[in-house]
Design a protein around this motif. Structure first.
Motif, PDB file in Angstrom:
ATOM      1  N   CYS A 178       0.892  -1.283  -0.002  1.00 11.66           N
ATOM      2  CA  CYS A 178       0.040  -0.089  -0.006  1.00 11.66           C
ATOM      3  C   CYS A 178       0.972   1.203  -0.023  1.00 11.66           C
ATOM      4  CB  CYS A 178      -0.903  -0.047   1.253  1.00 11.66           C
ATOM      5  SG  CYS A 178      -1.778   1.420   1.353  1.00 11.66           S
ATOM      6  N   THR A 179       0.704   1.976  -1.106  1.00 10.38           N
ATOM      7  CA  THR A 179       1.578   3.101  -1.357  1.00 10.38           C
ATOM      8  C   THR A 179       0.871   4.575  -0.753  1.00 10.38           C
ATOM      9  OG1 THR A 179       1.161   3.397  -3.547  1.00 10.38           O
ATOM     10  CG2 THR A 179       3.177   2.132  -2.839  1.00 10.38           C
ATOM     11  N   GLN A 180      -0.046   4.478  -0.036  1.00 12.53           N
ATOM     12  CA  GLN A 180      -1.024   5.650   0.315  1.00 12.53           C
ATOM     13  C   GLN A 180      -0.856   5.669   1.949  1.00 12.53           C
ATOM     14  OE1 GLN A 180      -2.248   8.320  -1.355  1.00 12.53           O
ATOM     15  NE2 GLN A 180      -2.164   9.254   0.752  1.00 12.53           N
ATOM     16  N   TYR A 181      -0.334   6.750   2.751  1.00 12.76           N
ATOM     17  CA  TYR A 181      -0.190   6.451   3.988  1.00 12.76           C
ATOM     18  C   TYR A 181      -1.635   6.327   4.477  1.00 12.76           C
ATOM     19  CZ  TYR A 181       0.148   7.623   8.952  1.00 12.76           C
ATOM     20  OH  TYR A 181       0.131   7.429  10.322  1.00 12.76           O
ATOM     21  N   CYS A 182      -2.043   5.354   5.086  1.00 14.18           N
ATOM     22  CA  CYS A 182      -3.426   5.074   5.766  1.00 14.18           C
ATOM     23  C   CYS A 182      -3.864   4.870   7.150  1.00 14.18           C
ATOM     24  CB  CYS A 182      -3.918   3.813   4.862  1.00 14.18           C
ATOM     25  SG  CYS A 182      -2.807   2.386   4.969  1.00 14.18           S
ATOM     26  N   GLY A 183      -2.597   5.392   7.960  1.00 17.14           N
ATOM     27  CA  GLY A 183      -2.976   5.363   9.324  1.00 17.14           C
ATOM     28  C   GLY A 183      -1.648   4.426  10.019  1.00 17.14           C
ATOM     29  N   THR A 184      -2.099   4.061  11.110  1.00 21.89           N
ATOM     30  CA  THR A 184      -0.649   3.766  12.329  1.00 21.89           C
ATOM     31  C   THR A 184      -0.035   2.685  11.407  1.00 21.89           C
ATOM     32  OG1 THR A 184      -2.250   4.368  14.167  1.00 21.89           O
ATOM     33  CG2 THR A 184      -0.311   2.750  14.453  1.00 21.89           C
ATOM     34  N   ASP A 185      -0.684   1.630  11.204  1.00 24.74           N
ATOM     35  CA  ASP A 185       0.204   0.356  10.576  1.00 24.74           C
ATOM     36  C   ASP A 185       0.326   0.152   9.171  1.00 24.74           C
ATOM     37  OD1 ASP A 185       0.632  -0.639  13.140  1.00 24.74           O
ATOM     38  OD2 ASP A 185      -1.394  -1.903  13.254  1.00 24.74           O
ATOM     39  N   HIS A 186       0.359   1.753   8.372  1.00 24.73           N
ATOM     40  CA  HIS A 186       0.298   1.552   6.978  1.00 24.73           C
ATOM     41  C   HIS A 186       1.495   0.762   6.375  1.00 24.73           C
ATOM     42  CE1 HIS A 186       1.388   3.242   2.877  1.00 24.73           C
ATOM     43  NE2 HIS A 186       2.276   3.546   3.488  1.00 24.73           N
ATOM     44  N   ALA A 187       2.600   1.101   7.309  1.00 27.16           N
ATOM     45  CA  ALA A 187       3.855   0.212   6.895  1.00 27.16           C
ATOM     46  C   ALA A 187       3.899  -1.281   6.814  1.00 27.16           C
ATOM     47  CB  ALA A 187       5.017   0.642   7.703  1.00 27.16           C
ATOM     48  N   VAL A 188       2.929  -1.910   7.332  1.00 26.93           N
ATOM     49  CA  VAL A 188       2.888  -3.355   7.540  1.00 26.93           C
ATOM     50  C   VAL A 188       1.652  -3.739   6.798  1.00 26.93           C
ATOM     51  CG1 VAL A 188       3.819  -3.658   9.826  1.00 26.93           C
ATOM     52  CG2 VAL A 188       1.387  -3.397   9.679  1.00 26.93           C
ATOM     53  N   MET A 189       0.933  -2.951   5.979  1.00 31.12           N
ATOM     54  CA  MET A 189      -0.002  -3.377   4.991  1.00 31.12           C
ATOM     55  C   MET A 189       0.629  -3.737   3.767  1.00 31.12           C
ATOM     56  SD  MET A 189      -3.507  -1.349   3.895  1.00 31.12           S
ATOM     57  CE  MET A 189      -4.607  -1.857   2.756  1.00 31.12           C
ATOM     58  N   GLY A 190       0.673  -5.016   3.361  1.00 34.51           N
ATOM     59  CA  GLY A 190       1.117  -5.308   2.211  1.00 34.51           C
ATOM     60  C   GLY A 190       0.642  -6.889   2.081  1.00 34.51           C
ATOM     61  N   GLY A 191       1.682  -7.475   1.264  1.00 36.68           N
ATOM     62  CA  GLY A 191       0.945  -8.964   0.946  1.00 36.68           C
ATOM     63  C   GLY A 191       1.842  -9.499  -0.104  1.00 36.68           C
TER      64      GLY A 191
END
Length: 326
Positions: A178-191
């Motif tokens: 996810c390349t759009q800052y989306c909150g606290t855990d943005h950095a771990v939103m992947g897959g």
């Protein structure tokens, strides 16, 4: 490639043309920048104060030079423009034979729903050599779906469907971000997007069967929430029949006409009074806060399964679709 790679590996049909465009622009900008800077340095050295260079009868105009530095960049710019335009249209026009995957982004995960009913979290299994169309929406804030190896990036928005497609060319596992800052855990939103051979993908589908297709899950929701009591298939209910409605024009009570696409059906479920169908009363309750975006996608798939637009060459009858009625 060992160490830090200059660019991600190429694993889709878009990767090669995209890299060609990127490096062509980089090279073109580099050549122009180098030419301008070297010319500046040359004149600085030649005509610096105290140099013996002749300054008698300085040239005030050179049409041949002026036409050259105008026409050549113009031709190059048009070449880049048409190449980029063709790539852009290809990237936003998925083939008709593409497999459609429903995607919901939410803090902080990716949810995927296959047409056969399989659901995945932060992993997406796809077959190699097969076009994949992603129909995406956000449950909460703005996200952005990005697979570097595929050169695919698309913002995922709340309240609006966005699409992207790709065709993987290499079997393997590829990072999803996810390349759009989306909150606290943005950095771990992947897959991961896991590309499999056609045979392995069919085996995976068989071994992970959800029991029901996406449309069948939507049909269960349609009955569970009482929609079938008003949208009778013969058109005699409080709401209109939904058979064959998807993709067709719908006349509204305000005199306008819309196409019954994914967005219209979603709005009819969550905001039913915003687009009331002509001839029906605005008595349908809103399901906003009751259904999540994944369930709405299941209902949309069910409506799609009830029929499609006319065959090419045949007139399209106007059929009312859900909206403003139960």
């Amino acid at each position: 490639m060992n160490g830090f790679p200059f660019s991600p590996g190429q694993a889709s049909t878009f990767a090669g043309p995209y890299d060609t465009l990127f490096f062509s622009l980089l090279a073109l900008a580099g050549v122009i920048t180098a030419g301008v800077c070297l010319t500046m340095v040359y004149f600085l050295v030649k005509y610096h104060r105290g140099s013996r260079a002749s300054r008698v009868h300085p040239t005030s105009s050179n049409l041949r030079l002026e036409f050259t530095w105008t026409i050549i960049p113009l031709v190059l710019s048009f070449g880049v423009f048409f190449y980029a335009a063709r790539l852009y249209f290809n990237m936003y026009r998925p083939p008709a034979r593409a497999i459609e995957i429903q995607v919901v982004g939410k803090q902080w995960m990716w949810k995927f729903q296959h047409p056969e009913g399989q659901q995945e979290i932060d992993e997406l299994h796809v077959p190699v050599g097969q076009p994949i169309r992603l129909n995406m929406i956000s449950q909460d804030v703005i996200h952005s779906f990005f697979v570097p190896a595929f050169r695919v990036k698309q913002d995922v928005l709340p309240g609006r469907y966005t699409t992207a497609w790709f065709q993987a060319t290499r079997v393997g596992s590829y990072h999803l971000f996810c390349t759009q800052y989306c909150g606290t855990d943005h950095a771990v939103m992947g897959g991961q997007v896991i590309v499999m051979s056609q045979a392995d993908y069919q085996t995976w589908l068989a071994n992970t069967s959800g029991g029901q297709t996406l449309a069948q899950q939507g049909a269960d929701l349609f009955r569970a929430y009482g929609c079938s009591g008003c949208h009778l298939m013969d058109g005699s209910g409080v709401g209109p029949s939904l058979i064959g409605v998807y993709g067709r024009p719908v006349h509204l009570a305000d005199g306008t006409t819309v196409i019954a696409d994914d967005k219209y059906i979603r709005d009819s479920i969550l905001l039913p009074k915003s687009q009331v169908v002509a001839g029906y009363q605005p008595v349908m309750p809103s399901f906003q806060g009751i259904l999540d975006e994944g369930e709405v996608l299941q209902l949309i798939d069910y409506v799609k399964s009830l029929g499609a637009p006319q065959q090419p060459g045949q007139p399209a009858p106007t059929v009312p679709a859900p909206g403003g009625q139960p």
